[in-house]
Design a protein around this motif. Structure first.
Motif, PDB file in Angstrom:
ATOM      1  N   ARG B  46      85.951  70.890  66.976  1.00 13.93           N
ATOM      2  CA  ARG B  46      86.770  71.009  68.189  1.00 13.93           C
ATOM      3  C   ARG B  46      87.949  71.938  67.949  1.00 13.93           C
ATOM      4  NH1 ARG B  46      83.712  70.156  71.673  1.00 13.93           N
ATOM      5  NH2 ARG B  46      85.018  69.265  73.290  1.00 13.93           N
ATOM      6  N   SER B  47      88.354  72.598  69.020  1.00 14.68           N
ATOM      7  CA  SER B  47      89.576  73.412  68.958  1.00 14.68           C
ATOM      8  C   SER B  47      90.741  72.543  69.420  1.00 14.68           C
ATOM      9  CB  SER B  47      89.447  74.629  69.869  1.00 14.68           C
ATOM     10  OG  SER B  47      89.418  74.212  71.215  1.00 14.68           O
ATOM     11  N   GLY B  48      91.938  72.982  69.109  1.00 11.00           N
ATOM     12  CA  GLY B  48      93.123  72.262  69.574  1.00 11.00           C
ATOM     13  C   GLY B  48      93.142  72.161  71.085  1.00 11.00           C
ATOM     14  N   ASN B  49      92.715  73.248  71.763  1.00 16.37           N
ATOM     15  CA  ASN B  49      92.687  73.232  73.227  1.00 16.37           C
ATOM     16  C   ASN B  49      91.714  72.178  73.747  1.00 16.37           C
ATOM     17  OD1 ASN B  49      94.593  75.233  73.544  1.00 16.37           O
ATOM     18  ND2 ASN B  49      93.100  76.882  73.748  1.00 16.37           N
ATOM     19  N   GLN B  50      90.543  72.097  73.135  1.00 16.70           N
ATOM     20  CA  GLN B  50      89.569  71.089  73.575  1.00 16.70           C
ATOM     21  C   GLN B  50      90.112  69.689  73.351  1.00 16.70           C
ATOM     22  OE1 GLN B  50      86.370  72.635  71.128  1.00 16.70           O
ATOM     23  NE2 GLN B  50      85.210  73.268  72.936  1.00 16.70           N
ATOM     24  N   MET B  51      90.795  69.496  72.229  1.00 17.29           N
ATOM     25  CA  MET B  51      91.341  68.167  71.931  1.00 17.29           C
ATOM     26  C   MET B  51      92.493  67.818  72.873  1.00 17.29           C
ATOM     27  SD  MET B  51      89.341  66.882  69.784  1.00 17.29           S
ATOM     28  CE  MET B  51      90.084  65.417  69.094  1.00 17.29           C
ATOM     29  N   THR B  52      93.245  68.834  73.292  1.00 15.70           N
ATOM     30  CA  THR B  52      94.302  68.592  74.281  1.00 15.70           C
ATOM     31  C   THR B  52      93.671  68.105  75.585  1.00 15.70           C
ATOM     32  OG1 THR B  52      95.812  70.195  73.309  1.00 15.70           O
ATOM     33  CG2 THR B  52      96.134  69.712  75.636  1.00 15.70           C
ATOM     34  N   ALA B  53      92.578  68.761  75.992  1.00 17.65           N
ATOM     35  CA  ALA B  53      91.894  68.356  77.223  1.00 17.65           C
ATOM     36  C   ALA B  53      91.385  66.916  77.090  1.00 17.65           C
ATOM     37  CB  ALA B  53      90.749  69.315  77.521  1.00 17.65           C
ATOM     38  N   ILE B  75      91.938  74.846  77.533  1.00 17.58           N
ATOM     39  CA  ILE B  75      92.364  73.565  78.112  1.00 17.58           C
ATOM     40  C   ILE B  75      91.888  73.495  79.568  1.00 17.58           C
ATOM     41  CG2 ILE B  75      94.349  72.106  78.686  1.00 17.58           C
ATOM     42  CD1 ILE B  75      95.844  73.503  76.357  1.00 17.58           C
ATOM     43  N   TYR B  76      92.062  74.619  80.257  1.00 17.36           N
ATOM     44  CA  TYR B  76      91.618  74.767  81.656  1.00 17.36           C
ATOM     45  C   TYR B  76      90.117  74.479  81.736  1.00 17.36           C
ATOM     46  CZ  TYR B  76      91.075  77.748  85.962  1.00 17.36           C
ATOM     47  OH  TYR B  76      90.798  78.270  87.190  1.00 17.36           O
ATOM     48  N   LYS B  77      89.333  75.173  80.918  1.00 18.80           N
ATOM     49  CA  LYS B  77      87.880  74.988  80.928  1.00 18.80           C
ATOM     50  C   LYS B  77      87.529  73.536  80.548  1.00 18.80           C
ATOM     51  CE  LYS B  77      83.436  75.589  80.726  1.00 18.80           C
ATOM     52  NZ  LYS B  77      82.737  75.213  81.968  1.00 18.80           N
TER      53      LYS B  77
END
Lengths: 442, 417
Positions: B46-53, B75-77
């Motif tokens: 996972r990326s940080g953005n995915q984990m934020t989502a 994060i948007y996606k």
């Protein structure tokens, strides 16, 4: 002007704060009458007001929800309120924006997008052709030749036809009225009832700044608009488009079963890796460099290794180079950059240019193995070069795939099996992905 | 050593594999820090953005409005996919101003909302952030930093938005800023950001950077530390305290009034203008000034419980390194190298950038002489903030622009002293 007892949504006995003769008093009175006509529960009404004299309306409506916003942004806030209400809450709320001509231009994109979305918001534009509260300056809705303190010789530009903008934005209900129109209450109530985006532009006079500088009276407003080429009356009333939440229900929500959440991995394989392996792979965009690096890290993950993958590409994404820095490690990985590469893999000319441009040669050691395609030449001397016919045997689109497959088979950082499985899942039978000769490469 | 050798070579018999492997795992784990795979792992890349989502979903986020920008678009996606599955909605907005305005509007209607952007988008959101602050509307904004100023470098990381995220209000109010350093912490601190937004009725910034946001890494979901989601404290007509309730009322500096959503049975009066405890616009009114002051007091009063740091203390160390975000990871490697070379050094990772965890910083500094603050910006933005606290110490910056600070760069700078 004092509000009367019949004004059920307004504060009892409240005094209108506007100048004598100002059209705002009339507009708010008609809005109040419209709410009364519709007999809406005050808790199901939210007035979202913009900056400027019309924004003083909040204090006059003490029974409905009022949200006084920043300049021009009222329709933006209203959109959020309306979407949340229709999709996630009671769905009963009627959201009404009160905005001036100045604010409507600042926040034009919010109006356009609310219309495109067809959210259930009614925007009432109180258009008195100027910024009144700040002293009577020209706005984008000031008619050509209209005199204001910042257009003392007449406004140079024609005025914006916001109703035409709304029409181009596919709004369902569009009206242009004057503040003294007898049927203004009905038009406003029609707009509020309209299930979707509605806009009512109300032409009026600023008696402090407008009438003093211009030969103009209330009964000339309609003519003035027509002279500017702006249509008067209810311009459009069409339910051809579904309101936003209905559209969301059919277009998105009903498809939610198609969205597959990501899968978790429980490591099924062992590994014998004792220290981190750092790999840089560089190639061309569109040739599966980053996606193969992701398969490699996934295979490592299937063996219980810690991994990081840091990608780099030009802003265009689909052209030029594509590069990944991958670390696999038996321990937790802190620094995610490759500082001393174990392998540098170069599969295309673009990739070679990029590693020569970046400081990659400062990030290798005497043991670093360079795996390059046979079509490339690296001028730097003293490298541990492995030259392979990757593009020839694997195809340009799978040269990166072949390179990783080779690294795993040859150097065994972890078992080959998980990578093979992933390749088979992605490309079909493992033994048929590359040309036969490739499988014998060592 | 014999067992390790057995593990290293290809296993030849079932006997070794079954009987000895557990012992080998133990030896490797305790003596070499190597953990062999275990069935208790629930891993994903996972990326940080995915984990934020994903963290947002866990926190109870129901509304997202986004506008694309590298490096925050993940994060948007992520939420476009996740929210419909979790009884929420994510929508696309025509610009960043709309994105945040939509979120604040949704939050006013009573749902937890967030947006994500980077420096250029944050610049556009500043007016609306202030609106959320003065109307005490909970909202979370993830700012994934890239190289500035202006459009800067879209695909280059940086830690240059520390000052602009914090000092974004006229009047200088504290916007809580959290800063994870790994994908796992992105998940955990996103939940914290939502919890703070609800608890303190404030906008909260979740700061990260390109390297954390876009780099994928292995995450073990079984190791996530998950705080219980904080629910919004709503007022209702039937509450015992309803008669005294005011939307912006308080009787002590730390008090946060219960929230009334628009559309509920309790009338809401919200305004971005200075207002009294009822939300009415009042000029030069002592109560209004008290409300303005309370906006800051309510955060300061909870400062200690917001102090999130991780201290790695070494007895007798005369050097302390302070860092955050991606550079905190670099710092960890450097600290390990320095200790291997016999240097006594402590480190402090800051997770709550603002309000500044002053006590924790001063505590970590005890016994030290030299303090290094490592951050990926040229001017030492966080150093400027905390240096006045550290008057009795030698304070140095380790700074860089354009690429990540490397472990060697920190090590060499400290060895040079």
């Amino acid at each position: 002007m004092n509000t009367t007892d019949q004004c059920s949504y307004m504060t009892h006995g409240a005094v209108m704060p506007f100048c004598k003769g100002c059209g705002h008093s009339n507009i708010l009175k008609k809005l109040n009458d419209a709410l009364g006509l519709l007999q809406l529960d005050p808790h199901d009404v939210c007035l979202v007001t913009d900056i400027g004299c019309i924004g003083l309306a909040d204090a006059l409506f003490d029974k409905v929800h009022t949200v006084h916003t920043t300049h021009g942004r009222s329709t933006g806030f209203a959109t959020g309120i309306a979407v949340a209400d229709k999709v996630l809450a009671s769905g009963k709320l009627k959201t009404i924006v009160l905005i001036g001509d100045g604010g409507s231009m600042i926040g034009l994109l919010h109006i356009v997008n609310a219309a495109l979305m067809n959210v259930d918001v009614t925007v009432i534009v109180a258009n008195n052709f100027l910024f009144g509260m700040t002293g009577g300056q020209t706005s984008s809705l000031t008619p050509e030749h209209f005199n204001t303190i910042t257009s003392p010789f007449g406004s140079m530009n024609p005025s914006l036809d916001i109703c035409q903008i709304a029409d181009a934005s596919k709004a369902g209900f569009i009206a242009r009225k004057t503040a003294t129109d007898k049927d203004l209450t009905e038009t406003i109530s029609e707009a509020i009832t309209f299930n979707g985006f509605a806009i009512v532009e109300v032409l009026e006079l600023c008696t402090e700044h407008g009438t003093k500088r211009n030969e103009i009276k209330g009964n000339m407003l309609a003519k003035m608009a027509e002279d500017e080429g702006h249509e008067i009356g209810v311009i459009k009333n069409s339910h051809a488009r579904p309101e936003f939440s209905k559209k969301y229900e059919t277009d998105v929500h009903s498809h939610k079963g198609d969205i597959k959440p990501h899968k978790y991995i429980s490591p099924q394989f062992n590994h014998d890796l004792r220290s981190p392996n750092e790999i840089i792979i560089s190639g061309s965009a569109g040739e599966r460099v980053q996606s193969t690096a992701a398969m490699f890290t996934e295979a490592a993950l299937m063996c219980g290794l810690h991994v990081t993958q840091k990608n780099d590409n030009p802003v265009t994404q689909g052209s030029g180079f594509s590069l990944s820095e991958v670390i696999i490690s038996p321990q937790e990985i802190n620094f995610t950059g490759v500082s001393s590469a174990d392998y540098v893999v170069v599969v295309s000319e673009n990739g070679l240019k990029e590693i020569q441009g970046q400081d990659i040669f400062n990030r290798i050691n005497e043991k670093t193995i360079f795996i390059i395609d046979e079509t490339l030449t690296i001028e730097k001397k003293g490298l541990n070069l492995v030259v392979l016919p990757l593009r020839r045997l694997c195809g340009s689109d799978k040269a990166a795939v072949g390179a990783f497959d080779y690294v795993i088979r040859k150097f065994e950082p972890f078992p080959h099996e998980p990578f093979k499985q992933l390749l088979a899942k992605r490309f079909g039978e493992y033994g048929k992905i590359f040309k036969e000769e490739f499988y014998n490469l060592f | 050593m014999i067992f390790i050798a057995a593990a290293k070579t290809k296993r030849k018999s079932f006997f070794i594999q079954t009987i000895l492997s557990n012992f080998v795992k133990l030896v490797l784990h305790y003596y070499y820090g190597i953990t062999m795979n275990s069935q208790n792992q629930k891993l994903a890349l996972r990326s940080g953005n995915q984990m934020t989502a994903e963290g947002a979903i866990k926190a109870g986020c129901k509304f997202f409005a986004g506008y694309p920008i590298t490096p925050a678009s993940g994060i948007y996606k992520g939420l476009i996919d996740l929210l419909p599955l979790n009884n929420g909605i994510a929508i696309s907005s025509p610009d960043e101003i709309s994105a945040l305005a939509y979120c604040v509007g949704a939050s006013m209607r009573g749902v937890k909302a967030m947006t994500a952007t980077s420096g250029p988008g944050w610049a556009l959101m500043i007016e609306t952030v202030q609106y959320a602050l003065i109307t005490e509307t909970p909202v979370v904004i993830s700012v994934v930093q890239r190289l500035g100023p202006c459009t800067g470098g879209a695909t280059q990381g940086a830690q240059g938005d520390i000052l602009i995220t914090e000092f974004a209000t006229s009047g200088g109010y504290t916007i809580p800023v959290l800063y994870p350093s790994t994908a796992k912490e992105c998940y955990e601190l996103t939940i914290e950001a939502f919890n703070w937004a609800e608890k303190y009725r404030t906008p909260v910034v979740l700061l990260s950077d390109k390297e954390i946001g876009m780099t994928t890494e292995s995450v073990d979901y079984n190791k996530l530390k998950i705080s219980a989601p904080e629910h919004r404290h709503l007022i209702s007509e039937n509450d015992a305290d309803f008669s005294e309730w005011k939307m912006y009322g308080f009787d002590s500096p730390g008090m946060i009034a219960k929230f009334a959503p628009v559309g509920s049975k309790v009338k809401v009066t919200a305004t971005g203008s200075a207002h009294n405890t009822k939300g009415s616009l009042k000029k030069n009114d002592p109560e209004t000034l008290a409300v303005l002051k309370h906006l800051e007091d309510k955060i300061r009063a909870h400062k200690d419980e917001m102090s999130l740091v991780k201290e790695d203390h070494e007895e007798g160390a005369d050097t302390l390194i302070i860092s955050f975000g991606i550079t905190a990871r670099t710092m960890k490697d450097s600290v390990a190298n320095l200790r291997k070379q016999g240097c006594k050094v402590s480190s402090l990772t800051i997770y709550c950038m603002f309000p500044v965890p002053e006590k924790a910083i001063l505590k970590a500094a005890i016994g030290c002489k030299n303090i290094f603050i490592a951050e990926e910006n040229f001017s030492g933005q966080y150093r400027m903030i905390i240096a006045p606290l550290l008057k009795n110490y030698n304070v140095y910056g380790i700074n860089k622009l354009g690429t990540m600070i490397t472990p060697n760069e920190i090590t060499e700078r400290i060895m040079k002293l």
